[in-house]
Design a protein around this motif. Structure first.
Motif, PDB file in Angstrom:
ATOM      1  N   GLY A  70      -1.507  -2.952  -9.917  1.00 30.46           N
ATOM      2  CA  GLY A  70      -0.340  -3.465  -9.203  1.00 30.46           C
ATOM      3  C   GLY A  70       0.748  -4.016 -10.092  1.00 30.46           C
ATOM      4  N   VAL A  71       0.371  -4.648 -11.240  1.00 27.77           N
ATOM      5  CA  VAL A  71       1.384  -5.256 -12.112  1.00 27.77           C
ATOM      6  C   VAL A  71       2.342  -4.215 -12.685  1.00 27.77           C
ATOM      7  CG1 VAL A  71       1.741  -6.528 -14.261  1.00 27.77           C
ATOM      8  CG2 VAL A  71       0.008  -7.291 -12.637  1.00 27.77           C
ATOM      9  N   PRO A  72       1.859  -3.154 -13.363  1.00 27.86           N
ATOM     10  CA  PRO A  72       2.825  -2.146 -13.852  1.00 27.86           C
ATOM     11  C   PRO A  72       3.533  -1.408 -12.715  1.00 27.86           C
ATOM     12  CG  PRO A  72       0.554  -1.403 -14.195  1.00 27.86           C
ATOM     13  CD  PRO A  72       0.487  -2.833 -13.787  1.00 27.86           C
ATOM     14  N   TYR A  73       2.817  -1.206 -11.606  1.00 29.39           N
ATOM     15  CA  TYR A  73       3.444  -0.566 -10.456  1.00 29.39           C
ATOM     16  C   TYR A  73       4.623  -1.398  -9.968  1.00 29.39           C
ATOM     17  CZ  TYR A  73       3.367   2.439  -6.281  1.00 29.39           C
ATOM     18  OH  TYR A  73       3.674   3.347  -5.310  1.00 29.39           O
ATOM     19  N   TYR A  74       4.444  -2.716  -9.974  1.00 32.21           N
ATOM     20  CA  TYR A  74       5.505  -3.630  -9.555  1.00 32.21           C
ATOM     21  C   TYR A  74       6.652  -3.634 -10.554  1.00 32.21           C
ATOM     22  CZ  TYR A  74       7.801  -8.121  -8.649  1.00 32.21           C
ATOM     23  OH  TYR A  74       8.720  -9.105  -8.413  1.00 32.21           O
ATOM     24  N   LEU A  75       6.317  -3.627 -11.853  1.00 33.02           N
ATOM     25  CA  LEU A  75       7.344  -3.758 -12.895  1.00 33.02           C
ATOM     26  C   LEU A  75       8.186  -2.492 -13.040  1.00 33.02           C
ATOM     27  CD1 LEU A  75       5.334  -5.641 -15.668  1.00 33.02           C
ATOM     28  CD2 LEU A  75       7.046  -6.589 -14.105  1.00 33.02           C
ATOM     29  N   PHE A  76       7.546  -1.322 -12.932  1.00 31.39           N
ATOM     30  CA  PHE A  76       8.253  -0.076 -13.249  1.00 31.39           C
ATOM     31  C   PHE A  76       8.652   0.737 -12.023  1.00 31.39           C
ATOM     32  CE2 PHE A  76       5.349  -0.831 -16.889  1.00 31.39           C
ATOM     33  CZ  PHE A  76       6.319  -1.158 -17.816  1.00 31.39           C
ATOM     34  N   ASP A  77       8.231   0.301 -10.846  1.00 31.04           N
ATOM     35  CA  ASP A  77       8.555   1.090  -9.663  1.00 31.04           C
ATOM     36  C   ASP A  77       9.089   0.202  -8.543  1.00 31.04           C
ATOM     37  OD1 ASP A  77       6.870   3.375  -7.434  1.00 31.04           O
ATOM     38  OD2 ASP A  77       8.788   3.579  -8.433  1.00 31.04           O
ATOM     39  N   TRP A  78       9.658  -0.939  -8.915  1.00 30.58           N
ATOM     40  CA  TRP A  78      10.091  -1.915  -7.920  1.00 30.58           C
ATOM     41  C   TRP A  78      11.159  -1.364  -6.984  1.00 30.58           C
ATOM     42  CZ3 TRP A  78       8.704  -5.935  -5.400  1.00 30.58           C
ATOM     43  CH2 TRP A  78       9.635  -6.775  -4.810  1.00 30.58           C
ATOM     44  N   GLU A  79      12.093  -0.605  -7.525  1.00 27.45           N
ATOM     45  CA  GLU A  79      13.189  -0.119  -6.690  1.00 27.45           C
ATOM     46  C   GLU A  79      12.808   1.104  -5.868  1.00 27.45           C
ATOM     47  OE1 GLU A  79      15.860  -1.721  -6.192  1.00 27.45           O
ATOM     48  OE2 GLU A  79      15.405  -3.257  -7.677  1.00 27.45           O
ATOM     49  N   GLY A  80      11.673   1.721  -6.207  1.00 22.71           N
ATOM     50  CA  GLY A  80      11.276   2.914  -5.465  1.00 22.71           C
ATOM     51  C   GLY A  80      10.432   2.555  -4.269  1.00 22.71           C
ATOM     52  N   TYR A  81      11.057   2.111  -3.200  1.00 22.86           N
ATOM     53  CA  TYR A  81      10.316   1.622  -2.043  1.00 22.86           C
ATOM     54  C   TYR A  81       9.479   2.718  -1.383  1.00 22.86           C
ATOM     55  CZ  TYR A  81      13.530  -2.309  -2.485  1.00 22.86           C
ATOM     56  OH  TYR A  81      14.230  -3.368  -2.950  1.00 22.86           O
ATOM     57  N   ASP A  82       9.843   3.951  -1.612  1.00 22.19           N
ATOM     58  CA  ASP A  82       9.131   5.031  -0.954  1.00 22.19           C
ATOM     59  C   ASP A  82       7.998   5.588  -1.807  1.00 22.19           C
ATOM     60  OD1 ASP A  82      10.957   5.901  -2.828  1.00 22.19           O
ATOM     61  OD2 ASP A  82      11.252   7.842  -1.847  1.00 22.19           O
ATOM     62  N   LYS A  83       7.825   5.079  -3.016  1.00 17.50           N
ATOM     63  CA  LYS A  83       6.832   5.652  -3.932  1.00 17.50           C
ATOM     64  C   LYS A  83       5.542   4.827  -3.909  1.00 17.50           C
ATOM     65  CE  LYS A  83      10.445   7.553  -6.899  1.00 17.50           C
ATOM     66  NZ  LYS A  83      11.074   7.532  -8.236  1.00 17.50           N
ATOM     67  N   TYR A  84       4.919   4.764  -2.755  1.00 14.01           N
ATOM     68  CA  TYR A  84       3.698   3.974  -2.620  1.00 14.01           C
ATOM     69  C   TYR A  84       2.506   4.846  -2.208  1.00 14.01           C
ATOM     70  CZ  TYR A  84       5.537   4.186   2.154  1.00 14.01           C
ATOM     71  OH  TYR A  84       6.064   4.613   3.346  1.00 14.01           O
ATOM     72  N   VAL A  85       2.670   6.161  -2.228  1.00 17.94           N
ATOM     73  CA  VAL A  85       1.624   7.060  -1.746  1.00 17.94           C
ATOM     74  C   VAL A  85       0.367   6.951  -2.599  1.00 17.94           C
ATOM     75  CG1 VAL A  85       1.017   9.463  -1.328  1.00 17.94           C
ATOM     76  CG2 VAL A  85       3.308   8.639  -0.746  1.00 17.94           C
ATOM     77  N   VAL A  86       0.528   6.936  -3.930  1.00 17.22           N
ATOM     78  CA  VAL A  86      -0.629   6.882  -4.835  1.00 17.22           C
ATOM     79  C   VAL A  86      -1.403   5.583  -4.642  1.00 17.22           C
ATOM     80  CG1 VAL A  86      -1.345   6.850  -7.247  1.00 17.22           C
ATOM     81  CG2 VAL A  86       0.490   8.383  -6.517  1.00 17.22           C
ATOM     82  N   PHE A  87      -0.661   4.490  -4.522  1.00 14.87           N
ATOM     83  CA  PHE A  87      -1.313   3.192  -4.341  1.00 14.87           C
ATOM     84  C   PHE A  87      -2.059   3.143  -3.013  1.00 14.87           C
ATOM     85  CE2 PHE A  87      -1.872  -1.332  -4.396  1.00 14.87           C
ATOM     86  CZ  PHE A  87      -1.821  -1.674  -5.738  1.00 14.87           C
ATOM     87  N   ALA A  88      -1.497   3.763  -1.981  1.00 12.14           N
ATOM     88  CA  ALA A  88      -2.165   3.798  -0.678  1.00 12.14           C
ATOM     89  C   ALA A  88      -3.459   4.608  -0.747  1.00 12.14           C
ATOM     90  CB  ALA A  88      -1.231   4.384   0.377  1.00 12.14           C
ATOM     91  N   MET A  89      -3.452   5.716  -1.477  1.00 14.28           N
ATOM     92  CA  MET A  89      -4.668   6.512  -1.641  1.00 14.28           C
ATOM     93  C   MET A  89      -5.744   5.714  -2.372  1.00 14.28           C
ATOM     94  SD  MET A  89      -4.285   9.365  -0.105  1.00 14.28           S
ATOM     95  CE  MET A  89      -5.697  10.234  -0.794  1.00 14.28           C
ATOM     96  N   PHE A  90      -5.327   4.939  -3.374  1.00 19.10           N
ATOM     97  CA  PHE A  90      -6.284   4.091  -4.090  1.00 19.10           C
ATOM     98  C   PHE A  90      -6.880   3.046  -3.140  1.00 19.10           C
ATOM     99  CE2 PHE A  90      -7.305   0.295  -6.585  1.00 19.10           C
ATOM    100  CZ  PHE A  90      -8.199   0.833  -7.496  1.00 19.10           C
ATOM    101  N   ASN A  91      -6.053   2.504  -2.255  1.00 20.69           N
ATOM    102  CA  ASN A  91      -6.528   1.530  -1.264  1.00 20.69           C
ATOM    103  C   ASN A  91      -7.625   2.113  -0.387  1.00 20.69           C
ATOM    104  OD1 ASN A  91      -5.327  -0.922  -1.675  1.00 20.69           O
ATOM    105  ND2 ASN A  91      -3.690  -0.636  -0.194  1.00 20.69           N
ATOM    106  N   LEU A  92      -7.449   3.397   0.021  1.00 17.18           N
ATOM    107  CA  LEU A  92      -8.412   4.045   0.907  1.00 17.18           C
ATOM    108  C   LEU A  92      -9.812   4.040   0.300  1.00 17.18           C
ATOM    109  CD1 LEU A  92      -6.328   7.166   2.027  1.00 17.18           C
ATOM    110  CD2 LEU A  92      -6.739   5.081   3.322  1.00 17.18           C
ATOM    111  N   ILE A  93      -9.891   4.345  -0.996  1.00 11.84           N
ATOM    112  CA  ILE A  93     -11.191   4.424  -1.669  1.00 11.84           C
ATOM    113  C   ILE A  93     -11.712   3.026  -1.990  1.00 11.84           C
ATOM    114  CG2 ILE A  93     -12.394   5.337  -3.692  1.00 11.84           C
ATOM    115  CD1 ILE A  93     -10.232   7.526  -3.797  1.00 11.84           C
ATOM    116  N   TRP A  94     -10.825   2.166  -2.470  1.00 13.94           N
ATOM    117  CA  TRP A  94     -11.222   0.834  -2.948  1.00 13.94           C
ATOM    118  C   TRP A  94     -11.880   0.004  -1.858  1.00 13.94           C
ATOM    119  CZ3 TRP A  94      -9.335  -3.973  -1.312  1.00 13.94           C
ATOM    120  CH2 TRP A  94      -9.701  -5.062  -2.102  1.00 13.94           C
ATOM    121  N   CYS A  95     -11.271  -0.051  -0.663  1.00 11.81           N
ATOM    122  CA  CYS A  95     -11.780  -0.940   0.381  1.00 11.81           C
ATOM    123  C   CYS A  95     -13.135  -0.481   0.910  1.00 11.81           C
ATOM    124  CB  CYS A  95     -10.781  -1.065   1.531  1.00 11.81           C
ATOM    125  SG  CYS A  95     -10.433   0.465   2.403  1.00 11.81           S
ATOM    126  N   THR A  96     -13.465   0.814   0.761  1.00 16.78           N
ATOM    127  CA  THR A  96     -14.780   1.306   1.180  1.00 16.78           C
ATOM    128  C   THR A  96     -15.832   1.038   0.122  1.00 16.78           C
ATOM    129  OG1 THR A  96     -13.803   3.056   2.532  1.00 16.78           O
ATOM    130  CG2 THR A  96     -16.092   3.344   1.867  1.00 16.78           C
TER     131      THR A  96
END
Length: 650
Positions: free
Chosen positions: A226-252
């Motif tokens: 999340g830290v580099p994602y926040y630092l380097f992709d802050w303005e890209g509000y629509d670029k959260y697909v990869v992080f969402a896919m990681f969430n799917l696996i992580w929470c299970t």
């Protein structure tokens, strides 16, 4: 401050006080004498066969001090027989965990005077007091209105009628000092002393702190991403697909691995294969006196149909009304948010920029207040429903609280995400709700109780030291008991698990649009460990040990949240600009594909949960071996009995 026995010189020198029993100061003498006799009587006479002594007056005793405080203990032999009665599991010389029996006591590892921990001794005493039953008494002596009947728990009856004020275990000062030093007095990056926590507080507390530690470490990968994602992709509000896919696996994965880890802890602590004790009726349960066909005893009977009517005609409509009020408050919040944005757009000054965050902060505070008020209402309703068993009461209370807290905390985020589809506002609202709730929780859970307790402790210690020399740093047992009696009662891990459940929801549901959510939760939990440890050691009375084998109903709650997280994250992927670009011609196809793939991912989640065993293989083998040896021992015993019978007949 060390505890001394000097003020109990009238006691047996071998008497070790373990539990404090406090009756009201107006309790009638005949009731006190009768209760003490029943506690001291031999088991074959229907007593608990425990040791009990009255607490003497303290230093500089005041008239307002309650004289009806009693110290309860037990002989070593009585504690060992009690350990067998409650089905306590202990480690054998061969390293296996087996149910303790007095006949095979020398087969257990380190069998000596300290074989049982103080927490186990206190749990045994509580069990013996809870199972102290009326025999031929028709009422409590001196209280004709407090009816008794054969088989009724005396302690529970006295509690429900307000004669027994409290029953709590004493702290062990030297052991508590060692635990405090290794647990929270040194800030260090290391694992918690879970075995020491379990030894002092029992398995229930140890499982909570084990889960808190595990959840915090499980968040670290999410935080590191999340830290580099926040630092380097802050303005890209629509670029959260990869992080969402990681969430799917992580929470299970983390929940499945936690079940394996908790099974390892439960086996190590001897609670994994421990049989669940037969539940007695709750102290507050009431009804018409009837006959229980299971126990063969008389007890209150309350029609289940009447309870169901109360639930569906009163409790459910009340919960729905509260959800509507929460929705109404949410709409007011959105109106405030729109007003703040309009002010900022008209005059974009520094103070207007600050004003944008004010509605979210106010809404976060209102959410916490509503959660608190609803909690009291839910407890009142669940008590009014008159559940017979404590487990049923807890399950209904958890369900009520979880439904409202989930809706109250997350409804606005779902509305922003899927109705307004405003990712900038979603990120701002999530950050504000998360930070504000963490600040309020830290204040309410740590700072406020600590300040109140310091005021109580200061009055007691100052009063004691007026009568003692400055060089004497020992605190008499009488004063120590009265000091602990005035401490706040620990209400269990309910609120602690609820807080972690909501934090898990913030991270698993929407952290893809606010990657720092995991970082904030890690920091919160790091301080939570120390604040909760401090509260347990310094602020609250010592709770009775709870021989748990897992985190109970909260495991189901977290798993339900992980299912909602899969649906939410894939829905966020479905409304992302990248995915919408592939279905620019047909929104219906987008919805159908989103729902279809979401169902596939849910199927994959359940398949993953099925493929990962809840209990590690080596523990399954040990449990199977233990079961085999138990059956073989029973078989040999039956064969030996048959041989003896044959020999006798010949």
């Amino acid at each position: 401050l060390r505890v001394t026995m000097e003020s109990l010189d009238y006691c047996d020198p071998g008497f070790t006080p373990l539990v404090v029993l406090e009756l009201t100061s107006e309790t009638k003498e005949e009731a006190i004498g009768w209760l003490l006799r029943r506690i001291r009587d031999l088991q074959q006479n229907g007593g608990a066969e425990l040791l009990v002594e009255q607490l003497g007056p303290g230093v500089g005793a005041q008239e307002k001090e309650n004289p009806n405080m009693f110290l309860v203990g037990a002989s070593q032999q009585r504690l060992l027989s009690g350990a067998e009665d409650v089905g306590l599991f202990k480690e054998c010389s061969d390293g296996s965990m087996r149910a303790f029996t007095c006949t095979n006591k020398h087969k257990f590892k380190d069998f000596k005077d300290s074989f049982l921990s103080m927490a186990e001794c206190q749990y045994i005493i509580k069990h013996e007091l809870d199972t102290l039953r009326a025999r031929d008494e028709t009422h409590v002596p001196g209280y004709t209105e407090v009816k008794l009947y054969p088989g009724k728990s005396i302690i529970r009856r006295l509690q429900s009628k307000g004669i027994l004020i409290q029953l709590f275990p004493l702290h062990e000062k030297e052991e508590l000092k060692r635990l405090s030093f290794s647990w929270y007095k040194k800030v260090k990056l290391s694992f918690q002393p879970l075995d020491d926590i379990r030894h002092y507080y029992g398995e229930g507390q140890a499982f909570y702190f084990g889960f808190l530690e595990y959840f915090t470490f499980a968040l670290v990968p999410m935080a590191l991403i999340g830290v580099p994602y926040y630092l380097f992709d802050w303005e890209g509000y629509d670029k959260y697909v990869v992080f969402a896919m990681f969430n799917l696996i992580w929470c299970t994965v983390i929940l499945e691995l936690w079940k394996r880890y908790s099974a390892s802890l439960a086996y190590h602590w001897g609670t994994l294969s421990r049989k669940k004790a037969f539940e007695e009726p709750r102290p507050g349960f009431h009804g018409v006196l009837g006959f229980n066909p299971v126990t063969g005893r008389e007890e209150p009977i309350y029609p289940n149909a009447k309870r169901q009517l109360r639930i569906y005609l009163v409790s459910v409509p009340f919960v729905l009304l509260c959800l509507y009020l929460s929705l109404y408050v949410m709409m007011i919040y959105f109106q405030m948010e729109a007003w703040a944005l309009s002010v900022h757009d008209d005059e974009p000054t520094f103070w207007a920029g600050i004003l944008i965050f004010i509605p979210s902060i106010i809404y976060a505070v209102v959410i916490e207040i509503m959660n608190l008020i609803y909690r009291y209402a839910a407890e009142f309703l669940t008590e009014w429903e008159n559940h017979r068993l404590e487990s049923s009461y807890q399950n209904h209370l958890v369900l009520k609280v979880l439904v409202f807290n989930f809706f109250n905390c997350f409804a606005s985020l779902f509305y922003i995400a899927f109705v307004m589809q405003d990712m900038v506002l979603l990120r701002q609202s999530l950050a504000t709700l998360l930070i504000t709730s963490q600040i309020l929780n830290q204040f309410m859970e740590a700072c406020l109780p600590y300040w109140l307790q310091r005021r109580r402790n200061k009055k007691m210690i100052n009063r004691v030291r007026k009568r003692r020399t400055l060089e004497d740093k020992e605190l008499p047992l009488v004063e120590q008991v009265r000091l602990e009696a005035d401490m706040s009662m620990y209400l269990g891990t309910f609120d602690d698990y609820l807080e972690q459940f909501l934090l898990f929801g913030y991270v698993s549901l929407f952290s893809c649009v606010y990657p720092l959510a995991a970082v904030l939760v890690v920091l919160n939990n790091f301080t939570e460990v120390y604040s909760d440890a401090f509260k347990m050691c310094r602020v609250f009375k010592r709770p009775f040990s709870d021989p748990a084998a897992n985190i109970g109903v909260w495991q189901l709650a977290f798993e339900a949240m992980s299912v909602i997280a899969v649906v939410t994250n894939f829905a966020l992927i479905g409304i992302s600009p990248q995915v919408k670009a592939y279905f620019s011609d047909s929104e219906t196809q987008l919805i159908l594909w989103t729902v279809a793939i979401e169902h596939v991912l849910l199927a994959f989640k359940f398949l993953l949960a099925f493929l990962i065993p809840d209990i590690p293989k080596h523990i399954q083998i040990r449990l199977s071996r233990l079961e085999f040896e138990s059956l073989e021992a029973l078989k040999k015993k039956v064969e030996q009995s048959a041989e003896n019978l044959t020999y006798f007949l010949k």
